[in-house]
Scaffold this motif. Structure first.
Motif, PDB file in Angstrom:
ATOM      1  N   LYS A   3      -7.126   2.535 -11.598  1.00 58.94           N
ATOM      2  CA  LYS A   3      -7.350   2.910 -10.209  1.00 58.94           C
ATOM      3  C   LYS A   3      -6.038   3.182  -9.490  1.00 58.94           C
ATOM      4  O   LYS A   3      -5.983   3.993  -8.561  1.00 58.94           O
ATOM      5  N   SER A   4      -4.986   2.481  -9.914  1.00 56.78           N
ATOM      6  CA  SER A   4      -3.705   2.609  -9.223  1.00 56.78           C
ATOM      7  C   SER A   4      -3.072   3.982  -9.390  1.00 56.78           C
ATOM      8  O   SER A   4      -2.075   4.283  -8.728  1.00 56.78           O
ATOM      9  N   HIS A   5      -3.646   4.816 -10.247  1.00 54.47           N
ATOM     10  CA  HIS A   5      -3.114   6.171 -10.421  1.00 54.47           C
ATOM     11  C   HIS A   5      -3.765   7.161  -9.456  1.00 54.47           C
ATOM     12  O   HIS A   5      -3.324   8.305  -9.358  1.00 54.47           O
ATOM     13  N   PHE A   6      -4.793   6.726  -8.741  1.00 48.50           N
ATOM     14  CA  PHE A   6      -5.535   7.618  -7.856  1.00 48.50           C
ATOM     15  C   PHE A   6      -5.308   7.244  -6.397  1.00 48.50           C
ATOM     16  O   PHE A   6      -4.722   6.220  -6.086  1.00 48.50           O
ATOM     17  N   SER A   7      -5.784   8.101  -5.517  1.00 46.17           N
ATOM     18  CA  SER A   7      -5.549   7.925  -4.084  1.00 46.17           C
ATOM     19  C   SER A   7      -6.668   7.138  -3.417  1.00 46.17           C
ATOM     20  O   SER A   7      -7.811   7.154  -3.871  1.00 46.17           O
ATOM     21  N   LYS A   8      -6.307   6.482  -2.322  1.00 45.17           N
ATOM     22  CA  LYS A   8      -7.281   5.807  -1.480  1.00 45.17           C
ATOM     23  C   LYS A   8      -6.844   5.942  -0.027  1.00 45.17           C
ATOM     24  O   LYS A   8      -5.648   6.010   0.265  1.00 45.17           O
ATOM     25  N   GLN A   9      -7.828   5.963   0.856  1.00 47.61           N
ATOM     26  CA  GLN A   9      -7.500   6.042   2.271  1.00 47.61           C
ATOM     27  C   GLN A   9      -6.777   4.779   2.729  1.00 47.61           C
ATOM     28  O   GLN A   9      -5.856   4.833   3.534  1.00 47.61           O
ATOM     29  N   ASP A  10      -7.185   3.632   2.199  1.00 50.61           N
ATOM     30  CA  ASP A  10      -6.533   2.367   2.493  1.00 50.61           C
ATOM     31  C   ASP A  10      -5.487   2.103   1.414  1.00 50.61           C
ATOM     32  O   ASP A  10      -5.824   1.815   0.266  1.00 50.61           O
ATOM     33  N   GLU A  11      -4.225   2.206   1.767  1.00 50.16           N
ATOM     34  CA  GLU A  11      -3.143   2.052   0.794  1.00 50.16           C
ATOM     35  C   GLU A  11      -2.539   0.655   0.821  1.00 50.16           C
ATOM     36  O   GLU A  11      -1.469   0.426   0.269  1.00 50.16           O
ATOM     37  N   SER A  12      -3.223  -0.311   1.445  1.00 51.66           N
ATOM     38  CA  SER A  12      -2.652  -1.642   1.627  1.00 51.66           C
ATOM     39  C   SER A  12      -2.582  -2.446   0.336  1.00 51.66           C
ATOM     40  O   SER A  12      -1.735  -3.328   0.197  1.00 51.66           O
ATOM     41  N   GLY A  13      -3.458  -2.171  -0.619  1.00 49.72           N
ATOM     42  CA  GLY A  13      -3.439  -2.903  -1.877  1.00 49.72           C
ATOM     43  C   GLY A  13      -2.668  -2.155  -2.945  1.00 49.72           C
ATOM     44  O   GLY A  13      -1.996  -1.163  -2.677  1.00 49.72           O
ATOM     45  N   THR A  14      -2.773  -2.628  -4.173  1.00 53.91           N
ATOM     46  CA  THR A  14      -2.095  -1.959  -5.290  1.00 53.91           C
ATOM     47  C   THR A  14      -3.089  -1.247  -6.203  1.00 53.91           C
ATOM     48  O   THR A  14      -2.742  -0.865  -7.313  1.00 53.91           O
ATOM     49  N   ASP A  15      -4.329  -1.056  -5.714  1.00 57.48           N
ATOM     50  CA  ASP A  15      -5.335  -0.367  -6.516  1.00 57.48           C
ATOM     51  C   ASP A  15      -5.374   1.129  -6.196  1.00 57.48           C
ATOM     52  O   ASP A  15      -6.400   1.786  -6.318  1.00 57.48           O
TER      53      ASP A  15
END
Length: 206
Positions: A3-15
């Motif tokens: 998961k850490s290779h993809f984008s997320k709107q919430d960037e607060s974690g390391t996932d």
């Protein structure tokens, strides 16, 4: 997984790619401040993998949300084997985004077309006279350079002018405000989803 290779709107974690990069970069800055440059460079190099993933066209979406939308929108999506089917859909998204590219914009208002992974370098397009991913590579290179420059500045001075080590990982707009158009057209064209909802990157929120 990954998961850490993809984008997320919430960037607060390391996932997600930027969250993972931020974590490594912050640790690298702390080591540089302490004078441990070998450790700092190793941590920074690890973070660069996730930073450059942020510029790959096929990494501009949230895997979890796409999987959820796929399973909710298909008969049998929640039956045994549904997870495997969703993984296949994610793979199609990933490959199509990297091969066809997505239009991206950063908070500076700069826009370009981003391919990725095995399409990072390509043959010259006879119509334009350049590699279709050339501008994306340039933007990624600038982000990598700026990130390492922060490391060198902290190593030399113990801090960055006007900023502390704790907040410097949010300093560069090109790295942190990269956004992409929705991949919805790719999904619909492949017959993957009826409604992606918020499963894909939209605007500059990413």
């Amino acid at each position: 997984r990954n998961k850490s290779h993809f984008s997320k709107q919430d960037e607060s974690g390391t996932d997600n790619n930027m969250g993972a990069y931020n974590s490594f970069h912050a640790m690298a800055l702390e080591q540089a401040k302490a004078g441990n440059m070998e450790e700092a460079r190793a941590l920074e190099a690890s973070g660069m993998h996730y930073l450059t993933d942020r510029f790959a066209g096929g990494h501009q979406f949230d895997k979890d949300k796409v999987a959820k939308a796929f399973k909710a929108g298909h008969v049998g999506g929640n039956l045994p084997g549904g997870d495997l089917m969703a993984t296949g859909a994610i793979r199609i998204f990933h490959n199509a985004g990297n091969e066809q590219g997505v239009d991206v914009t950063n908070s500076k208002g700069e826009s370009w077309h981003a391919l990725g992974d095995s399409h990072w370098m390509n043959q010259v397009d006879p119509k334009t006279g350049e590699d279709p991913n050339a501008k994306n590579r340039l933007q990624a290179s600038r982000a990598v350079y700026d990130s390492f420059a922060e490391l060198q500045a902290v190593a030399a001075h113990g801090h960055l002018a006007g900023r502390g080590v704790d907040d410097v990982v949010r300093a560069d707009e090109t790295r942190h405000e990269l956004g992409a158009r929705t991949l919805e057209d790719i999904a619909r064209g492949a017959g993957l989803l009826r409604d992606l909802g918020d499963g894909c990157a939209r605007g500059a929120a990413l």
